[in-house]
Write an enzyme that holds these catalytic residues in place. Sequence first.
Site, PDB file in Angstrom:
ATOM      1  N   ARG A 170       0.805  -1.227   0.000  1.00 27.66           N
ATOM      2  CA  ARG A 170       0.000   0.000   0.000  1.00 27.66           C
ATOM      3  C   ARG A 170       0.840   1.281   0.000  1.00 27.66           C
ATOM      4  O   ARG A 170       0.402   2.324   0.482  1.00 27.66           O
ATOM      5  CB  ARG A 170      -0.955   0.025   1.202  1.00 27.66           C
ATOM      6  CG  ARG A 170      -2.067  -0.999   1.090  1.00 27.66           C
ATOM      7  CD  ARG A 170      -2.966  -0.699  -0.101  1.00 27.66           C
ATOM      8  NE  ARG A 170      -4.144  -1.517  -0.139  1.00 27.66           N
ATOM      9  CZ  ARG A 170      -4.245  -2.660  -0.835  1.00 27.66           C
ATOM     10  NH1 ARG A 170      -3.215  -3.108  -1.540  1.00 27.66           N
ATOM     11  NH2 ARG A 170      -5.361  -3.340  -0.845  1.00 27.66           N
ATOM     12  N   CYS A 219     -11.361  -1.216   1.415  1.00 32.35           N
ATOM     13  CA  CYS A 219     -10.917  -1.582   2.757  1.00 32.35           C
ATOM     14  C   CYS A 219     -10.517  -0.328   3.520  1.00 32.35           C
ATOM     15  O   CYS A 219      -9.792   0.519   2.996  1.00 32.35           O
ATOM     16  CB  CYS A 219      -9.739  -2.554   2.683  1.00 32.35           C
ATOM     17  SG  CYS A 219     -10.268  -4.224   2.274  1.00 32.35           S
ATOM     18  N   GLU A 291      -6.208   2.632   5.886  1.00 29.56           N
ATOM     19  CA  GLU A 291      -5.788   2.389   4.513  1.00 29.56           C
ATOM     20  C   GLU A 291      -6.359   3.495   3.630  1.00 29.56           C
ATOM     21  O   GLU A 291      -5.719   3.955   2.697  1.00 29.56           O
ATOM     22  CB  GLU A 291      -6.311   1.022   4.071  1.00 29.56           C
ATOM     23  CG  GLU A 291      -5.504   0.359   2.992  1.00 29.56           C
ATOM     24  CD  GLU A 291      -6.179   0.423   1.639  1.00 29.56           C
ATOM     25  OE1 GLU A 291      -5.726   1.221   0.813  1.00 29.56           O
ATOM     26  OE2 GLU A 291      -7.122  -0.324   1.407  1.00 29.56           O
TER      27      GLU A 291
HETATM   28  N1  EPU Z   1     -12.438 -12.390   6.597  1.00 33.02           N
HETATM   29  C1  EPU Z   1     -13.331 -12.669   7.593  1.00 33.02           C
HETATM   30  N2  EPU Z   1     -14.396 -11.827   7.762  1.00 33.02           N
HETATM   31  C2  EPU Z   1     -14.597 -10.738   6.983  1.00 33.02           C
HETATM   32  C3  EPU Z   1     -13.678 -10.451   5.968  1.00 33.02           C
HETATM   33  C4  EPU Z   1     -12.593 -11.293   5.783  1.00 33.02           C
HETATM   34  O1  EPU Z   1     -13.175 -13.634   8.333  1.00 33.02           O
HETATM   35  O2  EPU Z   1     -15.588 -10.021   7.207  1.00 33.02           O
HETATM   36  C5  EPU Z   1     -11.307 -13.308   6.379  1.00 33.02           C
HETATM   37  C6  EPU Z   1     -11.425 -14.006   5.022  1.00 33.02           C
HETATM   38  O3  EPU Z   1     -12.216 -15.151   5.113  1.00 33.02           O
HETATM   39  C7  EPU Z   1      -9.977 -14.319   4.721  1.00 33.02           C
HETATM   40  C8  EPU Z   1      -9.214 -13.157   5.373  1.00 33.02           C
HETATM   41  O4  EPU Z   1     -10.104 -12.570   6.309  1.00 33.02           O
HETATM   42  O5  EPU Z   1      -9.600 -15.506   5.366  1.00 33.02           O
HETATM   43  C9  EPU Z   1      -8.739 -12.114   4.343  1.00 33.02           C
HETATM   44  O6  EPU Z   1      -9.856 -11.591   3.657  1.00 33.02           O
HETATM   45  P1  EPU Z   1      -9.814 -11.284   2.076  1.00 33.02           P
HETATM   46  O7  EPU Z   1      -9.388 -12.488   1.339  1.00 33.02           O
HETATM   47  O8  EPU Z   1     -11.110 -10.649   1.725  1.00 33.02           O
HETATM   48  O9  EPU Z   1      -8.618 -10.266   1.904  1.00 33.02           O
HETATM   49  P2  EPU Z   1      -8.300  -8.933   2.638  1.00 33.02           P
HETATM   50  O10 EPU Z   1      -6.922  -9.029   3.191  1.00 33.02           O
HETATM   51  O11 EPU Z   1      -9.397  -8.525   3.597  1.00 33.02           O
HETATM   52  C10 EPU Z   1      -7.184  -7.726   0.616  1.00 33.02           C
HETATM   53  C11 EPU Z   1      -7.116  -6.265   0.245  1.00 33.02           C
HETATM   54  C12 EPU Z   1      -8.301  -5.912  -0.645  1.00 33.02           C
HETATM   55  C13 EPU Z   1      -8.286  -6.781  -1.886  1.00 33.02           C
HETATM   56  C14 EPU Z   1      -8.366  -8.242  -1.447  1.00 33.02           C
HETATM   57  C15 EPU Z   1      -8.305  -9.135  -2.674  1.00 33.02           C
HETATM   58  C16 EPU Z   1      -6.155  -5.037   2.136  1.00 33.02           C
HETATM   59  C17 EPU Z   1      -6.431  -4.165   3.306  1.00 33.02           C
HETATM   60  N3  EPU Z   1      -7.211  -5.444   1.458  1.00 33.02           N
HETATM   61  O12 EPU Z   1      -8.333  -7.870   1.438  1.00 33.02           O
HETATM   62  O13 EPU Z   1      -8.140  -4.558  -1.045  1.00 33.02           O
HETATM   63  O14 EPU Z   1      -9.393  -6.486  -2.721  1.00 33.02           O
HETATM   64  O15 EPU Z   1      -7.254  -8.524  -0.573  1.00 33.02           O
HETATM   65  O16 EPU Z   1      -7.872 -10.375  -2.406  1.00 33.02           O
HETATM   66  O17 EPU Z   1      -4.992  -5.312   1.844  1.00 33.02           O
HETATM   67  C18 EPU Z   1      -8.772  -2.292  -0.765  1.00 33.02           C
HETATM   68  O18 EPU Z   1      -7.570  -2.042  -0.771  1.00 33.02           O
HETATM   69  O19 EPU Z   1      -9.618  -1.394  -0.674  1.00 33.02           O
HETATM   70  C19 EPU Z   1      -9.181  -3.658  -0.865  1.00 33.02           C
HETATM   71  C20 EPU Z   1     -10.451  -3.996  -0.804  1.00 33.02           C
END
Ligand code: EPU
Length: 312
Positions: A170, A219, A291
């Site tokens: 980021r 996010c 973020e």
């Molecule tokens: N999870 C939960 N509950 C929730 C949300 C997520 O338990 O309500 C768990 C999921 O099941 C998973 C883990 O948390 O095991 C990670 O969740 P996810 O795969 O959705 O990835 P993330 O780390 O939350 C990141 C980026 C997103 C991007 C996705 C794509 C960050 C802060 N976020 O999300 O970016 O779209 O990966 O894979 O790095 C953004 O930057 O605005 C954004 C949405």
Amino acid sequence: MLGLSPGFLARNRVAEVRMAEHTTFRIGGPAVLIELHCRADLREALPLAPRWLGKGANLLVGDAGPGRPVLRLGRDFGAIEELGRHEGRVRLRVGAAVDLAQLIRRCIDAGLGGLEGLAGVPATVGGALRMNAGTPQRWFCDAVERVECLLPGEEAPRWLERRALAASYRHGGLPAGALALGCELALTPDDPARLRAEAARLKAAKAAAQPLALPSAGCVFKNPAPDCPAGRLIDQLGLKGCRRGGAEVSRVHANFIVNPERRATAGDVVALIRHIRRRAWLERGVVLELEVEPWGCPDELAAHPRDLPEEP
Ligand code: EPU
């Protein structure tokens, strides 16, 4: 307006707007928005110390507005040019105003691999460079060779080699206050059908996991560590559906704050962020960092959560 010359005003577009119309969150007060179409006019705009707007997809703008003029790069920064092949890779020069989704489509159709992993990320190229937009698997800066930017205090743009920039999660690695004007990408020839299928797969995964139909800024918090995603943490704290005014922790993905009825104020979002950050700190000892980028919001968003006031 703003002491800008008649020539500037004729070549570019300057208007009073509400930032809620220019952010995906649909939140934000009044601002003067300059759409800078003419590259030669950049110099005249710099003394206004504007805030640089991309697609408005990662912003929380205060209810009284951003406090400074807002500038969005336009026509002269909107080109995609092929520069030729070098060591089996195809080089493209791309302006900061280019829409990332449009660029990804063009690359896929031309059989150029390297950006398809960013399918579904809402951004302009300038915003993607600044934020190093992407997913945990793929960052925009991975495909970048060099960046054209304007450094603070300088009037002439210069090219910085990607190798010299410490891009990270980021963060595109540009010096503080630098403005990205464009970049050169190195992409790998690949099968368009394979690239298209990969982009479609990622978009479908996002649509299944994220509240894409509701206004939000994506996010809200950075993941505190790769093995501690903020979404999972906030979910485990039982905060899905938690509300302050019109702002709600998404019931789909807990690291999204949504504005379902389009009536949330920035104040509502700040109050909800305060609540989430306090709970994460008090119950898990985790400091959640923003973020999204706050413009014209209270300083508390950058404070350590132990210093945040309790809610009345
Ligand atoms: N999870 C939960 N509950 C929730 C949300 C997520 O338990 O309500 C768990 C999921 O099941 C998973 C883990 O948390 O095991 C990670 O969740 P996810 O795969 O959705 O990835 P993330 O780390 O939350 C990141 C980026 C997103 C991007 C996705 C794509 C960050 C802060 N976020 O999300 O970016 O779209 O990966 O894979 O790095 C953004 O930057 O605005 C954004 C949405």
